[in-house]
Design an enzyme around this catalytic site. Structure first.
Site, PDB file in Angstrom:
ATOM      1  N   MET A 211       1.159  -5.144  -0.832  1.00  0.00           N
ATOM      2  CA  MET A 211       0.929  -3.694  -0.888  1.00  0.00           C
ATOM      3  C   MET A 211      -0.264  -3.274  -0.033  1.00  0.00           C
ATOM      4  SD  MET A 211       1.291  -3.312  -4.995  1.00  0.00           S
ATOM      5  CE  MET A 211       2.487  -4.292  -5.917  1.00  0.00           C
ATOM      6  N   SER A 212      -0.555  -4.042   0.998  1.00  0.00           N
ATOM      7  CA  SER A 212      -1.727  -3.711   1.828  1.00  0.00           C
ATOM      8  C   SER A 212      -1.452  -4.093   3.274  1.00  0.00           C
ATOM      9  CB  SER A 212      -2.951  -4.469   1.298  1.00  0.00           C
ATOM     10  OG  SER A 212      -2.808  -5.856   1.511  1.00  0.00           O
ATOM     11  N   ASN A 235       2.126 -15.722  -6.011  1.00  0.00           N
ATOM     12  CA  ASN A 235       3.267 -15.798  -6.935  1.00  0.00           C
ATOM     13  C   ASN A 235       4.541 -15.803  -6.114  1.00  0.00           C
ATOM     14  OD1 ASN A 235       2.321 -12.817  -6.484  1.00  0.00           O
ATOM     15  ND2 ASN A 235       4.509 -12.691  -6.955  1.00  0.00           N
TER      16      ASN A 235
HETATM   17  N1  HPA Z   1       4.612  -8.098  -4.617  1.00  0.00           N
HETATM   18  C1  HPA Z   1       3.813  -7.193  -4.018  1.00  0.00           C
HETATM   19  N2  HPA Z   1       2.520  -7.377  -3.842  1.00  0.00           N
HETATM   20  C2  HPA Z   1       1.989  -8.531  -4.263  1.00  0.00           C
HETATM   21  C3  HPA Z   1       2.756  -9.518  -4.883  1.00  0.00           C
HETATM   22  C4  HPA Z   1       4.147  -9.289  -5.070  1.00  0.00           C
HETATM   23  O1  HPA Z   1       4.906 -10.120  -5.611  1.00  0.00           O
HETATM   24  N3  HPA Z   1       1.908 -10.541  -5.183  1.00  0.00           N
HETATM   25  C5  HPA Z   1       0.677 -10.174  -4.741  1.00  0.00           C
HETATM   26  N4  HPA Z   1       0.715  -8.959  -4.188  1.00  0.00           N
END
Ligand code: HPA
Length: 274
Positions: A211-212, A235
């Site tokens: 998201m960045s 993750n």
């Molecule tokens: N999605 C979006 N942004 C993230 C994620 C994700 O799984 N993990 C860390 N930032």
């Protein structure tokens, strides 16, 4: 909407206290907050003190600028970034990049935490960004054209510097770590993605999701900077494993990998002067 004059005011404020001619800029994402501790003779400025700087609202993002020397390289590190999902205007999101541009910085290292879309990755992997897909629906260059910042229609065919990436790959390999490259897809957030969205992202060529970063990289490319991007896979993206996603888990993995990430970034900085 941040204006050219406001960018200059922020840059002028910082130039009074900066080391002469900072060479490298860093935008430190989740997990790399402690990196700034490594900077020697450091000076820390809270974002609140810098004219026109918004204040970061996300837990885990400290919101200060640290500058000083590391292995003989004058650097400025933005500890905590402005995310579009926080409600900032995209010109606020890219303000650190524009300030660095006005201060003469030609090299930018951006880091982030990301979900692994590519099923070959595992949480904890560090991935060098080879390209990006801006799916946020906004472009930081939209609006009245300001010729002093860059061209109206900048080329984006190589937003991440291949030479620098190759050098970083060598450093990561020499440290005995897996060398991975991937394409980062930037979404607006703040909700995590659905499994169907992740299948879609994989289909269009994304290896990582976050998201960045994408707006900062577009602005940096517009500014003529060389950019190196590194994602920490915190993750596996939604639907890859039988799990639910939580910000706490993301932060925990980011913290766990933090030390190794710092070693990599420090070595990259050290080799800039070679
Ligand atoms: N999605 C979006 N942004 C993230 C994620 C994700 O799984 N993990 C860390 N930032």
């Amino acid at each position: 909407m941040i204006t050219y004059e406001q960018i200059n005011e922020a840059a002028d404020f910082l130039s009074i206290c900066m080391p002469p001619e900072p060479v490298l800029g860093l935008i430190l994402g989740s997990g790399l907050g402690r990196f700034a501790d490594r900077i020697e003779n450091s000076c820390v400025i809270s974002y609140e003190e810098i004219p026109h700087f918004p204040i970061s609202t996300v837990p885990g993002h400290a919101g200060c600028l640290v500058y000083g020397m590391l292995h003989g390289v004058a650097i400025m590190a933005f500890q905590g970034r402005f995310h579009y999902y926080e409600g900032y205007d995209v010109s606020q999101v890219t303000l650190p990049v524009r300030v660095m541009q006005r201060l003469g910085i030609k090299k930018l290292l951006v880091t982030n935490a990301a979900g692994g879309v590519n099923t070959q990755y595992v949480p904890g992997d560090l991935v060098l960004l080879s390209d990006q897909i801006n799916l946020t629906g906004v472009n930081p260059l939209r609006g009245a054209h300001e010729d002093r910042l860059g061209p109206r229609f900048p080329d984006m065919s190589q937003v991440f510097c291949p030479r620098w990436r190759q050098k970083a790959a060598g450093i990561i390999g020499d440290l005995g770590m897996k060398v991975l490259e991937g394409v980062y897809a930037g979404l607006p957030g703040p909700s995590y993605e659905t499994p169907a969205e992740i299948r879609y992202l994989r289909h269009i060529g994304a290896d990582l999701v976050g998201m960045s970063t994408v707006h900062e990289v577009i602005a940096a490319q517009h500014a003529g900077m060389e950019v190196l991007g590194i994602s920490c896979v915190t993750n596996m993206a939604a639907g890859v494993l039988e799990q639910r996603l939580s910000h706490d888990d993301v932060m925990e993995v980011a913290d766990r990998i933090g030390e190794r990430f710092c070693v990599v970034v420090e070595e990259i900085v050290r080799q800039i002067s070679d």
